[in-house]
Design an enzyme around this catalytic site. Structure first.
Site, PDB file in Angstrom:
ATOM      1  N   ASP A   1      -6.488   0.626  -0.294  1.00 26.40           N
ATOM      2  CA  ASP A   1      -7.011   0.719   1.502  1.00 26.40           C
ATOM      3  C   ASP A   1      -7.999  -0.018   1.521  1.00 26.40           C
ATOM      4  OD1 ASP A   1      -8.611   2.140   0.497  1.00 26.40           O
ATOM      5  OD2 ASP A   1      -7.544   3.744   1.128  1.00 26.40           O
TER       6      ASP A   1
ATOM      7  N   LYS B   1       0.904  -0.714  -0.131  1.00 33.90           N
ATOM      8  CA  LYS B   1       0.176  -0.196   0.641  1.00 33.90           C
ATOM      9  C   LYS B   1       1.068   1.537  -0.485  1.00 33.90           C
ATOM     10  CE  LYS B   1      -2.740   2.505   3.151  1.00 33.90           C
ATOM     11  NZ  LYS B   1      -3.104   2.513   4.507  1.00 33.90           N
TER      12      LYS B   1
END
Length: 209
Positions: free
Chosen positions: A140, A121
């Site tokens: 996310d 991420k």
């Protein structure tokens, strides 16, 4: 309607709804982006933005972080939660940057993932926002939730979702698309309730169908 068609409709709908697709974390250089994103784990961006001005005034480069102690750094980031782990990770990451990259943040996804405490991420966010890499997908909680509701996948694993979305989204749109998902997830398609009556994607979203 195929998943790729739904993905393209979602890109256009969100682009019209949220023309400004900016990251809500505040930073001015690659290192600050890396640190701020690490701090945002299980913490709101708003809280991180309250912490980073003093943090980045004290630590201006990778060497500053590398030369610090976890106890000293923790004092600056306590309110972000998990501060003991985060302070150790940031210092370890900074030491690798100093030892292997002359204190600079590398512009390779694999190099970023190899840094202590840095996952896919964070690496994708840095690659997309800082280095302009097309095809960067920041997975996310908002991205996971909304793309599942859209019917683009039924996965829970972040890497699998990233690879699926990379195959469905136009590469030049993927980074901005993920930023817009955050805005939409906060305002309309929340974890508690999907307010479909106010959603710009309701006509093709599988959740409503």
């Amino acid at each position: 309607m195929t998943k790729k068609q739904i993905a393209r409709l979602a890109v256009e709908a969100l682009k019209a709804e949220y023309p400004d697709s900016i990251c809500s974390l505040q930073y001015t250089d690659p290192l600050q982006c890396l640190v701020a994103t690490r701090l945002s784990a299980q913490c709101t961006d708003a809280r991180v933005n309250m912490v980073t001005p003093a943090l980045f005034e004290r630590y201006t480069c990778a060497k500053d972080f590398a030369d610090s102690s976890p106890e000293e750094l923790a004092e600056y980031i306590k309110s972000c939660g998990l501060y003991k782990t985060k302070s150790k990770d940031i210092i370890a990451m900074a030491r690798v940057l100093c030892e292997q990259y002359d204190g600079e943040v590398p512009d390779s996804l694999q190099a970023l993932i190899a840094l202590p405490g840095i996952g896919r991420k964070t690496a994708n966010l840095v690659m997309g926002d800082i280095f302009g890499m097309e095809g960067a997908v920041v997975v996310d909680t908002h991205c996971i939730r909304i793309t599942r509701r859209l019917g683009l996948h039924q996965e829970t694993d972040q890497k699998k979702i990233e690879l699926i979305l990379r195959g469905l989204l136009p590469p030049e749109e993927s980074n901005d698309f993920c930023h817009r998902l955050v805005l939409h997830g906060r305002a309309v398609c929340t974890a508690r309730k999907a307010m479909c009556e106010n959603c710009c994607m309701s006509e093709f979203c599988r959740k409503k169908a």
